[in-house]
Enzyme design. Structure first.
Site, PDB file in Angstrom:
ATOM      1  CD  GLU A 154     -21.510  17.686 -13.800  1.00  0.00           C
ATOM      2  OE1 GLU A 154     -22.434  18.259 -14.407  1.00  0.00           O
ATOM      3  OE2 GLU A 154     -21.699  16.781 -12.977  1.00  0.00           O
ATOM      4  CG  ASP A 203     -25.482  19.567 -14.959  1.00  0.00           C
ATOM      5  OD1 ASP A 203     -25.527  18.766 -15.918  1.00  0.00           O
ATOM      6  OD2 ASP A 203     -24.626  19.474 -14.057  1.00  0.00           O
ATOM      7  CG  ASP A 255     -19.374   8.871 -18.472  1.00  0.00           C
ATOM      8  OD1 ASP A 255     -19.850   7.764 -18.761  1.00  0.00           O
ATOM      9  OD2 ASP A 255     -20.067   9.899 -18.421  1.00  0.00           O
ATOM     10  CG  HIS A 300     -23.881  16.158 -17.199  1.00  0.00           C
ATOM     11  ND1 HIS A 300     -24.318  16.208 -15.894  1.00  0.00           N
ATOM     12  CD2 HIS A 300     -24.261  14.938 -17.658  1.00  0.00           C
ATOM     13  CE1 HIS A 300     -24.929  15.074 -15.585  1.00  0.00           C
ATOM     14  NE2 HIS A 300     -24.905  14.281 -16.647  1.00  0.00           N
TER      15      HIS A 300
HETATM   16  C1  F6R Z   1     -23.566   8.523 -19.002  1.00  0.00           C
HETATM   17  C2  F6R Z   1     -23.300   9.932 -19.137  1.00  0.00           C
HETATM   18  C3  F6R Z   1     -24.224  10.986 -18.644  1.00  0.00           C
HETATM   19  C4  F6R Z   1     -25.722  10.681 -18.833  1.00  0.00           C
HETATM   20  C5  F6R Z   1     -26.563  11.792 -18.246  1.00  0.00           C
HETATM   21  C6  F6R Z   1     -28.045  11.504 -18.361  1.00  0.00           C
HETATM   22  O1  F6R Z   1     -22.510   7.771 -19.569  1.00  0.00           O
HETATM   23  O2  F6R Z   1     -22.280  10.233 -19.634  1.00  0.00           O
HETATM   24  O3  F6R Z   1     -23.934  12.183 -19.331  1.00  0.00           O
HETATM   25  O4  F6R Z   1     -25.989  10.509 -20.186  1.00  0.00           O
HETATM   26  O5  F6R Z   1     -26.240  11.974 -16.893  1.00  0.00           O
HETATM   27  O6  F6R Z   1     -28.339  10.409 -17.546  1.00  0.00           O
HETATM   28  P1  F6R Z   1     -29.761   9.701 -17.571  1.00  0.00           P
HETATM   29  O7  F6R Z   1     -29.889   9.037 -18.906  1.00  0.00           O
HETATM   30  O8  F6R Z   1     -29.709   8.686 -16.448  1.00  0.00           O
HETATM   31  O9  F6R Z   1     -30.785  10.777 -17.370  1.00  0.00           O
END
Ligand code: F6R
Length: 237
Positions: free
Chosen positions: A144, A137, A68, A139
């Site tokens: 989301e 959440d 992403d 994701h």
């Molecule tokens: C990042 C991504 C997100 C993260 C998620 C957890 O490319 O796609 O899904 O993996 O937000 O983020 P952290 O590791 O910062 O807790």
């Protein structure tokens, strides 16, 4: 099938994840690696850099596709995911950056960019392994919670909780972009293997919901229960 593993601490989780990715690179030297950003994979990338410097793994024939990117940001912004990948992995290993792909956050038409990104991933033969973090959440990528799973790469509006969680990387919450482009659930599920890592007490509940609760688009990562080859590693530490 999901194999759920528990690591002793963050360093152990990172070593386990790096070993799995290194094994993939050893077995198939021209692997396509699906990569993630965020704080969770930083330790894994550090271990991969060490292995590369020690001559254990070779990034020269590797291709990468990232999950992403924030809409409106590009490489010149140090909060962009392209910048993150350069800074945390690509600048430190012998990869050809021309073989590393991140969705274009500056695209004029995100529907077109999404379709082109999916075509690109398919043309590379798909991800041999896709690394994922887990949002609070539920994701994955920036898929989301929503009423239905969205298959293709697409533009999303970030949840207030995600903006809140990611504000720690920005000068203020108001600087966090409110939209992103993300691989869709279908693009992620087409990966041959999936490696999800999650760390911290605050991720325990969502990790358990993801792998032991009902499969529902309200917990987007729960779809992974239907994937044939998932390793999910959790550590409290
Ligand atoms: C990042 C991504 C997100 C993260 C998620 C957890 O490319 O796609 O899904 O993996 O937000 O983020 P952290 O590791 O910062 O807790």
């Amino acid at each position: 099938m999901v194999r759920v593993l528990y690591a002793n601490n963050y360093d152990h989780m990172s070593a386990m994840a790096a070993n799995i990715i290194a094994a993939q690179m050893t077995l198939k030297p021209d692997s396509v690696l699906g990569l993630a950003t965020g704080s969770t994979p930083i330790g894994t990338y550090k271990k991969l850099i060490e292995k590369n410097k020690a001559g254990e793994i070779d990034f020269a024939p590797i291709k990468t596709v990232n999950l992403d990117e924030y809409c409106g940001l590009d490489e010149s912004n140090d909060q962009s995911y392209r910048y993150f990948m350069n800074d945390n992995l690509f600048n430190h290993v012998n990869i050809d950056k021309a073989n590393t792909y991140v969705p274009n956050g500056k695209a004029e038409d995100f529907a077109k960019e999404g379709a082109e990104y999916d075509a690109l991933v398919a043309s590379l033969g798909g991800q041999d392994i896709q690394l994922l973090g887990l949002g609070l959440d539920g994701h994955i990528g920036f898929n989301e919670p929503c009423p239905e799973f969205i298959g293709p790469t697409h533009e999303v509006e970030l949840d207030p909780s995600t903006i809140e969680a990611n504000a720690r990387f920005f000068a203020s919450k108001d600087d966090v972009p409110t939209t992103a482009i993300t691989m869709g659930i279908g693009t992620i599920m087409k990966a041959k293997k999936i490696l999800l890592i999650a760390s911290g007490k605050n991720k325990k509940e969502i990790f358990e919901k993801t792998f032991f609760g009902p499969v529902t688009p309200e917990v987007p990562a729960s779809i992974l229960q239907f994937h044939p080859d998932v390793v999910a590693i959790y550590t409290e530490g």
